[in-house]
Each structure stands twice: as structure tokens, then as C-alpha cells.
Design a protein around this motif. Structure first.
Motif, PDB file in Angstrom:
ATOM      1  N   TRP A  20      19.025  39.970  70.380  1.00 49.04           N
ATOM      2  CA  TRP A  20      18.272  38.980  71.263  1.00 49.04           C
ATOM      3  C   TRP A  20      18.832  37.327  72.127  1.00 49.04           C
ATOM      4  O   TRP A  20      18.212  36.950  72.743  1.00 49.04           O
ATOM      5  CB  TRP A  20      17.835  37.949  69.482  1.00 49.04           C
ATOM      6  N   ASN A  21      20.341  38.408  72.426  1.00 44.84           N
ATOM      7  CA  ASN A  21      20.717  37.399  72.854  1.00 44.84           C
ATOM      8  C   ASN A  21      21.001  36.191  72.761  1.00 44.84           C
ATOM      9  O   ASN A  21      20.603  34.672  73.782  1.00 44.84           O
ATOM     10  CB  ASN A  21      20.690  37.432  74.656  1.00 44.84           C
ATOM     11  N   ILE A  22      21.006  35.165  71.973  1.00 44.12           N
ATOM     12  CA  ILE A  22      21.357  33.518  70.754  1.00 44.12           C
ATOM     13  C   ILE A  22      22.279  34.069  70.583  1.00 44.12           C
ATOM     14  O   ILE A  22      22.362  34.397  69.538  1.00 44.12           O
ATOM     15  CB  ILE A  22      19.987  33.237  70.612  1.00 44.12           C
ATOM     16  N   PRO A  23      23.252  32.881  70.605  1.00 46.72           N
ATOM     17  CA  PRO A  23      24.848  32.527  69.586  1.00 46.72           C
ATOM     18  C   PRO A  23      23.944  31.559  68.656  1.00 46.72           C
ATOM     19  O   PRO A  23      23.548  31.154  68.491  1.00 46.72           O
ATOM     20  CB  PRO A  23      25.689  31.988  71.148  1.00 46.72           C
ATOM     21  N   ASN A  24      24.480  31.585  67.541  1.00 42.22           N
ATOM     22  CA  ASN A  24      25.193  30.536  66.806  1.00 42.22           C
ATOM     23  C   ASN A  24      23.695  31.119  66.062  1.00 42.22           C
ATOM     24  O   ASN A  24      23.637  29.947  65.072  1.00 42.22           O
ATOM     25  CB  ASN A  24      25.671  29.449  66.915  1.00 42.22           C
ATOM     26  N   CYS A  25      23.050  31.837  66.236  1.00 46.59           N
ATOM     27  CA  CYS A  25      21.943  31.270  64.984  1.00 46.59           C
ATOM     28  C   CYS A  25      21.555  32.205  64.319  1.00 46.59           C
ATOM     29  O   CYS A  25      22.571  33.554  64.148  1.00 46.59           O
ATOM     30  CB  CYS A  25      20.597  32.397  66.048  1.00 46.59           C
ATOM     31  N   ILE A  26      21.424  31.664  63.050  1.00 45.11           N
ATOM     32  CA  ILE A  26      21.850  32.985  61.552  1.00 45.11           C
ATOM     33  C   ILE A  26      20.279  33.019  60.915  1.00 45.11           C
ATOM     34  O   ILE A  26      20.622  33.597  59.825  1.00 45.11           O
ATOM     35  CB  ILE A  26      22.739  31.488  60.670  1.00 45.11           C
ATOM     36  N   GLY A  27      19.607  33.016  61.422  1.00 44.44           N
ATOM     37  CA  GLY A  27      18.040  33.342  61.263  1.00 44.44           C
ATOM     38  C   GLY A  27      16.855  32.672  61.604  1.00 44.44           C
ATOM     39  O   GLY A  27      17.326  31.807  62.510  1.00 44.44           O
ATOM     40  N   SER A  28      15.981  33.333  61.241  1.00 50.20           N
ATOM     41  CA  SER A  28      14.765  33.418  61.595  1.00 50.20           C
ATOM     42  C   SER A  28      13.379  32.508  60.297  1.00 50.20           C
ATOM     43  O   SER A  28      14.087  32.445  59.635  1.00 50.20           O
ATOM     44  CB  SER A  28      13.332  34.072  62.565  1.00 50.20           C
ATOM     45  N   ILE A  29      12.868  31.310  60.740  1.00 51.62           N
ATOM     46  CA  ILE A  29      12.602  30.118  59.744  1.00 51.62           C
ATOM     47  C   ILE A  29      11.363  29.879  59.877  1.00 51.62           C
ATOM     48  O   ILE A  29      10.721  29.866  60.663  1.00 51.62           O
ATOM     49  CB  ILE A  29      12.854  29.228  59.329  1.00 51.62           C
ATOM     50  N   ASP A  30      10.132  30.838  58.897  1.00 47.25           N
ATOM     51  CA  ASP A  30       8.536  30.738  59.005  1.00 47.25           C
ATOM     52  C   ASP A  30       7.564  30.657  57.577  1.00 47.25           C
ATOM     53  O   ASP A  30       8.918  31.255  56.871  1.00 47.25           O
ATOM     54  CB  ASP A  30       7.901  31.912  60.134  1.00 47.25           C
ATOM     55  N   GLY A  31       6.663  30.036  57.921  1.00 54.44           N
ATOM     56  CA  GLY A  31       6.123  30.131  56.425  1.00 54.44           C
ATOM     57  C   GLY A  31       4.525  30.886  56.541  1.00 54.44           C
ATOM     58  O   GLY A  31       3.980  31.106  58.039  1.00 54.44           O
ATOM     59  N   LYS A  32       4.007  31.232  56.132  1.00 58.98           N
ATOM     60  CA  LYS A  32       3.051  32.675  56.264  1.00 58.98           C
ATOM     61  C   LYS A  32       2.215  32.032  55.001  1.00 58.98           C
ATOM     62  O   LYS A  32       2.321  31.391  53.936  1.00 58.98           O
ATOM     63  CB  LYS A  32       3.660  33.691  56.130  1.00 58.98           C
ATOM     64  N   HIS A  33       0.242  31.912  55.311  1.00 53.87           N
ATOM     65  CA  HIS A  33      -0.343  31.702  54.655  1.00 53.87           C
ATOM     66  C   HIS A  33      -0.458  32.955  54.190  1.00 53.87           C
ATOM     67  O   HIS A  33      -1.380  34.166  54.795  1.00 53.87           O
ATOM     68  CB  HIS A  33      -1.731  30.680  55.496  1.00 53.87           C
ATOM     69  N   ILE A  34      -0.946  32.686  52.429  1.00 53.41           N
ATOM     70  CA  ILE A  34      -1.257  33.639  51.336  1.00 53.41           C
ATOM     71  C   ILE A  34      -2.576  33.439  50.390  1.00 53.41           C
ATOM     72  O   ILE A  34      -2.560  32.428  50.143  1.00 53.41           O
ATOM     73  CB  ILE A  34      -0.167  34.344  50.614  1.00 53.41           C
ATOM     74  N   ARG A  35      -3.917  33.945  51.271  1.00 60.62           N
ATOM     75  CA  ARG A  35      -5.268  33.223  51.180  1.00 60.62           C
ATOM     76  C   ARG A  35      -5.232  33.314  49.552  1.00 60.62           C
ATOM     77  O   ARG A  35      -5.081  35.107  49.081  1.00 60.62           O
ATOM     78  CB  ARG A  35      -6.050  34.680  51.247  1.00 60.62           C
ATOM     79  N   ILE A  36      -5.631  33.104  49.032  1.00 54.88           N
ATOM     80  CA  ILE A  36      -6.141  33.377  47.419  1.00 54.88           C
ATOM     81  C   ILE A  36      -8.024  32.244  47.546  1.00 54.88           C
ATOM     82  O   ILE A  36      -8.137  31.732  47.983  1.00 54.88           O
ATOM     83  CB  ILE A  36      -5.529  32.033  46.623  1.00 54.88           C
ATOM     84  N   GLN A  37      -8.206  33.188  46.117  1.00 52.95           N
ATOM     85  CA  GLN A  37      -9.579  32.252  45.926  1.00 52.95           C
ATOM     86  C   GLN A  37      -9.291  30.871  44.999  1.00 52.95           C
ATOM     87  O   GLN A  37      -8.635  31.097  44.787  1.00 52.95           O
ATOM     88  CB  GLN A  37      -9.932  33.448  44.484  1.00 52.95           C
ATOM     89  N   CYS A  38     -10.499  30.365  45.057  1.00 53.39           N
ATOM     90  CA  CYS A  38     -10.759  29.014  44.936  1.00 53.39           C
ATOM     91  C   CYS A  38     -10.548  28.808  43.462  1.00 53.39           C
ATOM     92  O   CYS A  38     -11.218  29.520  42.363  1.00 53.39           O
ATOM     93  CB  CYS A  38     -11.825  28.360  45.112  1.00 53.39           C
ATOM     94  N   PRO A  39      -9.096  27.599  42.978  1.00 51.27           N
ATOM     95  CA  PRO A  39      -8.321  27.736  41.578  1.00 51.27           C
ATOM     96  C   PRO A  39      -9.259  27.296  41.456  1.00 51.27           C
ATOM     97  O   PRO A  39      -9.824  26.053  42.130  1.00 51.27           O
ATOM     98  CB  PRO A  39      -7.545  27.711  41.833  1.00 51.27           C
ATOM     99  N   ASN A  40     -10.066  26.743  39.856  1.00 52.22           N
ATOM    100  CA  ASN A  40     -11.197  25.731  39.319  1.00 52.22           C
ATOM    101  C   ASN A  40     -10.434  24.366  39.343  1.00 52.22           C
ATOM    102  O   ASN A  40      -8.520  24.333  39.401  1.00 52.22           O
ATOM    103  CB  ASN A  40     -10.864  25.649  38.018  1.00 52.22           C
ATOM    104  N   LYS A  41     -10.718  23.246  40.252  1.00 50.45           N
ATOM    105  CA  LYS A  41     -10.443  22.071  40.105  1.00 50.45           C
ATOM    106  C   LYS A  41      -9.213  21.821  40.717  1.00 50.45           C
ATOM    107  O   LYS A  41      -9.156  21.268  40.526  1.00 50.45           O
ATOM    108  CB  LYS A  41     -10.392  21.253  38.595  1.00 50.45           C
ATOM    109  N   SER A  42      -9.203  22.594  41.730  1.00 51.25           N
ATOM    110  CA  SER A  42      -7.946  22.186  42.475  1.00 51.25           C
ATOM    111  C   SER A  42      -8.179  21.607  43.345  1.00 51.25           C
ATOM    112  O   SER A  42      -7.339  20.794  44.698  1.00 51.25           O
ATOM    113  CB  SER A  42      -7.793  24.171  43.106  1.00 51.25           C
ATOM    114  N   GLY A  43     -10.028  20.890  43.697  1.00 50.20           N
ATOM    115  CA  GLY A  43      -9.989  20.362  45.251  1.00 50.20           C
ATOM    116  C   GLY A  43      -9.450  20.906  46.362  1.00 50.20           C
ATOM    117  O   GLY A  43      -9.439  22.474  46.647  1.00 50.20           O
ATOM    118  N   SER A  44      -8.309  19.670  47.552  1.00 46.36           N
ATOM    119  CA  SER A  44      -8.692  20.315  48.906  1.00 46.36           C
ATOM    120  C   SER A  44      -7.367  20.873  48.757  1.00 46.36           C
ATOM    121  O   SER A  44      -6.578  20.543  50.333  1.00 46.36           O
ATOM    122  CB  SER A  44      -8.702  19.302  49.678  1.00 46.36           C
ATOM    123  N   ALA A  45      -6.104  20.778  47.293  1.00 46.87           N
ATOM    124  CA  ALA A  45      -4.916  21.125  47.474  1.00 46.87           C
ATOM    125  C   ALA A  45      -4.451  22.374  48.388  1.00 46.87           C
ATOM    126  O   ALA A  45      -3.490  22.458  49.634  1.00 46.87           O
ATOM    127  CB  ALA A  45      -4.026  21.274  46.514  1.00 46.87           C
TER     128      ALA A  45
END
Length: 187
Positions: A20-45
């Protein structure tokens, strides 16, 4: 997941430079949202900015798109930066216990230049830190910054490909997981 060592980080850094022609890089970090069904009494968490309920899978991938570390289970409402801060990986990064090598000079640097630290690349959702590099904001782009953002974007492709391969192999990640959040974390 592999145990982090200086040798591992240097090997990954060499591969990022080669592919990738990028020096000193030791990893790529990211988050992925995994869809779930609404848990009981979870509010908006679990309600995320994409307007559905989710848990977050935070992962770091190497230059080949192989996962180095994963952390799953944070609330969907949290940003990637917040998920990183709450994760074991994020705590180890802050405490300096990941065995990241000492800074080294960049390939084109002169002999009298200051060594540059090894770093992970992330998107705009991550904080700029000693070992986390993120792109410049779009509103402040010069030509040099645009080139820098392009390089960061190229390095992040390994993470995007890793998530793509994960989702295509495990089709359950493409639908809402219909179980309690702790069971969804295990899935």
C-alpha cells in the motif's frame, strides 16, 4: 488472534509498505455495526446513527486483510472512538502494552530527521493519537493533504476487505440477529 510482538508489528509494517506504499503502518482499525433485534428494556442503547439496532464489532486487520484483533459487543449508539476507548485493545494501546516498536525513520527521510512512530490507520471517527492516524477533515484540504488522505484510504482498504469477506462468509451478519445481546456477541 496472534500475540502482539515487535516482530509481528514490523512484519505487518513491511507488508503495508510493500502493498500500500505507506510506511510505519501496523494495522487498519474500524468498527462494523452488526444488526440485532430489539432486546427487552434496552431503551436506546443499541440504536445507532444508521437508524437501526446494533452491536459493534471493532477489529484491526493487517495489510493482507487478516484480523489481528477483534472486540465485539459494545452498544450500537457508541462511536468508533468510544468503542475503541472501551475495548481491551484500546486500553492496551493507551497503556503502551501492545509491544509496538520504537519509532523509526521514514524511507525518504534524511539522517538527521526525527523517527516517526508506528501507527494504525482509521477513519474520521477515530481520535488522532500517537499510534492512530486518521485523514484530514474534508473542509481543510490542500493538495498535499488530499494525497495524504488518499494514502490513508488505500491502507484502510485491508480492513474494509476483511469485513467484506467476513460478511460474505457468515451470512448471518447480513440480517438482524434474533437473540439476546450476549448471545449475539458470541455469534
Amino acid at each position: 488472534m496472534p500475540v502482539s510482538s515487535e516482530e509481528l508489528w514490523k512484519t505487518i509494517s513491511d507488508k503495508y509498505l510493500e502493498l500500500w506504499n505507506i510506511p510505519n503502518c501496523i494495522g487498519s482499525i474500524d468498527g462494523k455495526h452488526i444488526r440485532i433485534q430489539c432486546p427487552n428494556k434496552s431503551g436506546s442503547a443499541f440504536y445507532n446513527f444508521k437508524a437501526y439496532l446494533s452491536i459493534v464489532l471493532l477489529a484491526v486487520a493487517d495489510a493482507d486483510g487478516l484480523f489481528i484483533t477483534v472486540d465485539v459487543g459494545d452498544y450500537g449508539r457508541n462511536s468508533d472512538g468510544g468503542v475503541l476507548r472501551n475495548s481491551a485493545f484500546g486500553r492496551n494501546l493507551q497503556q503502551g502494552t501492545l509491544n509496538i516498536p520504537d519509532p523509526k525513520k521514514l524511507p525518504a527521510d534524511e539522517d538527521d530527521c526525527t523517527p516517526f512512530p508506528y501507527f494504525f490507520v482509521g477513519d474520521e471517527a477515530f481520535p488522532l493519537q500517537r499510534h492512530i492516524m486518521r485523514p484530514y477533515p474534508r473542509r481543510e484540504l490542500t493538495n498535499e493533504r488530499r494525497i495524504f488522505n488518499y494514502r490513508i484510504s488505500r491502507a484502510r482498504k485491508s480492513e474494509e476487505c476483511a469485513f467484506g469477506m467476513l460478511a460474505s462468509k457468515f451470512r448471518i451478519l447480513g440480517t438482524a440477529i434474533a437473540c439476546k445481546p450476549n448471545k449475539a456477541d458470541a455469534v
